[in-house]
Design an enzyme around this catalytic site. Structure first.
Site, PDB file in Angstrom:
ATOM      1  N   GLY A   1       6.960  -2.478  -3.251  1.00 23.81           N
ATOM      2  CA  GLY A   1       6.381  -1.143  -3.277  1.00 23.81           C
ATOM      3  C   GLY A   1       6.946  -0.293  -4.390  1.00 23.81           C
ATOM      4  O   GLY A   1       6.492  -0.349  -5.532  1.00 23.81           O
TER       5      GLY A   1
ATOM      6  N   LYS B   1       0.993  -4.345   8.763  1.00 21.29           N
ATOM      7  CA  LYS B   1       2.268  -3.978   8.147  1.00 21.29           C
ATOM      8  C   LYS B   1       2.996  -3.048   9.098  1.00 21.29           C
ATOM      9  O   LYS B   1       2.432  -2.055   9.572  1.00 21.29           O
ATOM     10  CB  LYS B   1       2.070  -3.288   6.802  1.00 21.29           C
ATOM     11  CG  LYS B   1       3.386  -2.969   6.077  1.00 21.29           C
ATOM     12  CD  LYS B   1       3.135  -2.440   4.662  1.00 21.29           C
ATOM     13  CE  LYS B   1       4.446  -2.339   3.880  1.00 21.29           C
ATOM     14  NZ  LYS B   1       5.293  -1.223   4.314  1.00 21.29           N
TER      15      LYS B   1
ATOM     16  N   HIS C   1       8.586  -4.307   7.052  1.00 26.96           N
ATOM     17  CA  HIS C   1       9.544  -3.515   6.284  1.00 26.96           C
ATOM     18  C   HIS C   1      10.857  -3.521   7.060  1.00 26.96           C
ATOM     19  O   HIS C   1      10.880  -3.190   8.250  1.00 26.96           O
ATOM     20  CB  HIS C   1       9.018  -2.081   6.121  1.00 26.96           C
ATOM     21  CG  HIS C   1       9.884  -1.221   5.251  1.00 26.96           C
ATOM     22  ND1 HIS C   1       9.412  -0.610   4.118  1.00 26.96           N
ATOM     23  CD2 HIS C   1      11.197  -0.874   5.346  1.00 26.96           C
ATOM     24  CE1 HIS C   1      10.393   0.082   3.557  1.00 26.96           C
ATOM     25  NE2 HIS C   1      11.479  -0.071   4.290  1.00 26.96           N
TER      26      HIS C   1
ATOM     27  N   CYS D   1       3.971   3.538   8.479  1.00 27.04           N
ATOM     28  CA  CYS D   1       4.189   4.794   7.762  1.00 27.04           C
ATOM     29  C   CYS D   1       5.052   5.741   8.587  1.00 27.04           C
ATOM     30  O   CYS D   1       4.698   6.079   9.713  1.00 27.04           O
ATOM     31  CB  CYS D   1       2.851   5.458   7.434  1.00 27.04           C
ATOM     32  SG  CYS D   1       3.045   7.045   6.585  1.00 27.04           S
TER      33      CYS D   1
ATOM     34  N   GLN E   1      -6.413  -0.945   3.832  1.00 28.49           N
ATOM     35  CA  GLN E   1      -5.523  -0.621   4.946  1.00 28.49           C
ATOM     36  C   GLN E   1      -5.994   0.623   5.685  1.00 28.49           C
ATOM     37  O   GLN E   1      -6.306   1.646   5.060  1.00 28.49           O
ATOM     38  CB  GLN E   1      -4.086  -0.399   4.460  1.00 28.49           C
ATOM     39  CG  GLN E   1      -3.105  -0.261   5.640  1.00 28.49           C
ATOM     40  CD  GLN E   1      -1.686   0.058   5.200  1.00 28.49           C
ATOM     41  OE1 GLN E   1      -1.417   1.174   4.793  1.00 28.49           O
ATOM     42  NE2 GLN E   1      -0.779  -0.904   5.308  1.00 28.49           N
TER      43      GLN E   1
ATOM     44  N   ASN F   1       9.545  -6.959   3.213  1.00 27.81           N
ATOM     45  CA  ASN F   1       9.378  -5.762   2.389  1.00 27.81           C
ATOM     46  C   ASN F   1      10.615  -4.885   2.534  1.00 27.81           C
ATOM     47  O   ASN F   1      11.159  -4.746   3.622  1.00 27.81           O
ATOM     48  CB  ASN F   1       8.124  -5.012   2.850  1.00 27.81           C
ATOM     49  CG  ASN F   1       7.906  -3.693   2.137  1.00 27.81           C
ATOM     50  OD1 ASN F   1       7.667  -2.665   2.764  1.00 27.81           O
ATOM     51  ND2 ASN F   1       7.985  -3.685   0.818  1.00 27.81           N
ATOM     52  N   GLY F   2      11.047  -4.324   1.395  1.00 24.46           N
ATOM     53  CA  GLY F   2      12.175  -3.399   1.434  1.00 24.46           C
ATOM     54  C   GLY F   2      13.272  -3.761   0.460  1.00 24.46           C
ATOM     55  O   GLY F   2      13.862  -4.848   0.551  1.00 24.46           O
TER      56      GLY F   2
ATOM     57  N   PRO G   1       0.845  -1.197   0.000  1.00 20.45           N
ATOM     58  CA  PRO G   1       0.000   0.000   0.000  1.00 20.45           C
ATOM     59  C   PRO G   1       0.878   1.243   0.000  1.00 20.45           C
ATOM     60  O   PRO G   1       1.758   1.386   0.849  1.00 20.45           O
ATOM     61  CB  PRO G   1      -0.786  -0.126   1.316  1.00 20.45           C
ATOM     62  CG  PRO G   1       0.081  -0.964   2.194  1.00 20.45           C
ATOM     63  CD  PRO G   1       0.844  -1.893   1.299  1.00 20.45           C
TER      64      PRO G   1
END
Length: 331
Positions: free
Chosen positions: A228, A141, A171, A102, A72, A204-205, A18
């Site tokens: 992403g 997440k 992440h 975030c 989300q 993620n990352g 997202p």
């Protein structure tokens, strides 16, 4: 096969992360066409949903061809998160995802997103409030921790699993890193290797190539990968990863005609969803990425990212097809 509640995904699924101002329906449609197995909406403010904010409500738009699709939400208040989960339920997504990752200041300052990484007890309470308010599978997440000195993902993973979440995407950066430096997947691997962790763990990352995706799968043992920024302007990455994993061979880079088709489809779908003016303006940011690395393309790219009406934009697309593409030997 990987399962999130009652959702069945392929072995080693590829997820579209997202991304605010990116993961809207037109962009998601392209990624789905090119192999994304599970996608999420842009994150939605729980407070915004309760206030009936137009922008927040618009982000609830999902379509059957996107499934499985998760919506989300983010926020720092238990009651607001619980109510927003019930609102989300009314549009019948396949799952609800909570954003605890975030790093943007305006979100963190409200005690939401990565701001919750400072208070695991609050994170648990917020998650529990969502899990108990919906019949949908709930996923999370998050990041490794607030900063290098407070990496707490091991405790977070265990405690969130105990609340009843069905999957966790991590992440590999701290909030302090924002999107800088390198992600550290050793922490993600440790969570996955924990015998007490039974839910799927997605990494993620920094995944920006098929080779890296396969390398990280084998090295860190995650159940799947969330992609992403590497998908922005390059939705082909999902199928490219799948092909490389299956065959060990790299697919050819998308041709100029394929890039044009993707850009024009993106524009057309954005106009259908947002209206002509907004669709034209908000799609401009993607053109640089669609045509990244194309030699001698700068004059056309400049036009694409500065024109603000559909007539001029379509004329530029025509010029590219009639004047520029024929001059290319191989792209």
């Amino acid at each position: 096969m990987v399962k999130i509640g009652n959702i069945e995904l392929p072995d080693f699924p590829l997820l579209l992360a997202p991304m605010e101002d990116v993961s809207d329906p037109p962009f998601r449609r392209l990624c789905k066409m090119h192999g994304a197995d599970l996608m999420y909406t842009e994150f939605i403010s729980s407070e915004g949903l309760i206030r009936d904010a137009i922008k927040s409500r618009q982000k609830l738009d999902i379509f059957d061809y996107e499934r499985p699709i998760g919506i989300q939400i983010f926020g720092g208040d238990e009651e607001a998160m619980a109510i927003s989960a019930k609102i989300v339920e009314t549009v019948q997504p396949d799952l609800v995802d909570i954003n605890f990752g975030c790093p943007v200041k305006k979100v963190v300052c409200k005690g939401a997103g990565a701001g919750v990484l400072k208070d695991i007890d609050l994170m648990v309470k917020l998650t529990k409030s969502v899990v108990e308010s919906t019949h949908l599978p709930v996923t999370v997440k998050t990041r490794l921790g607030w900063d290098h000195d407070s990496i707490n993902i091991d405790e977070v993973a265990q405690r969130l699993q105990d609340t009843g979440i069905k999957a966790l995407a991590i992440h590999g950066r701290t909030r302090a890193q924002m999107y800088k430096g390198h992600s550290d997947w050793t922490h993600i691997a440790r969570v996955k290797a924990n015998p007490n962790i039974e839910i799927p763990i997605f990494g993620n990352g920094d995944i920006d190539s098929p080779q890296k995706a396969v390398e990280y799968k084998e090295k860190y043992g995650v159940d799947g990968i969330m992609i992403g920024r590497a998908a922005i302007g390059y939705p082909w990455i999902f199928n490219h990863i799948k092909h490389y994993r299956e065959t060990g061979e790299l697919l050819a880079e998308p041709t100029m005609n394929e890039r044009m088709e993707a850009a024009k489809n993106h524009l057309s779908w954005a106009i259908d969803w947002k209206g002509e003016r907004t669709g034209v303006l908000e799609t401009r940011m993607h053109y640089t990425n669609y045509f990244k690395g194309i030699p001698n393309f700068k004059p056309y790219r400049t036009k694409l990212v500065t024109q603000d009406n559909l007539v001029d934009l379509m004329q530029t697309f025509d010029e590219i097809e009639q004047d520029f593409i024929p001059t290319l030997e191989n792209i």
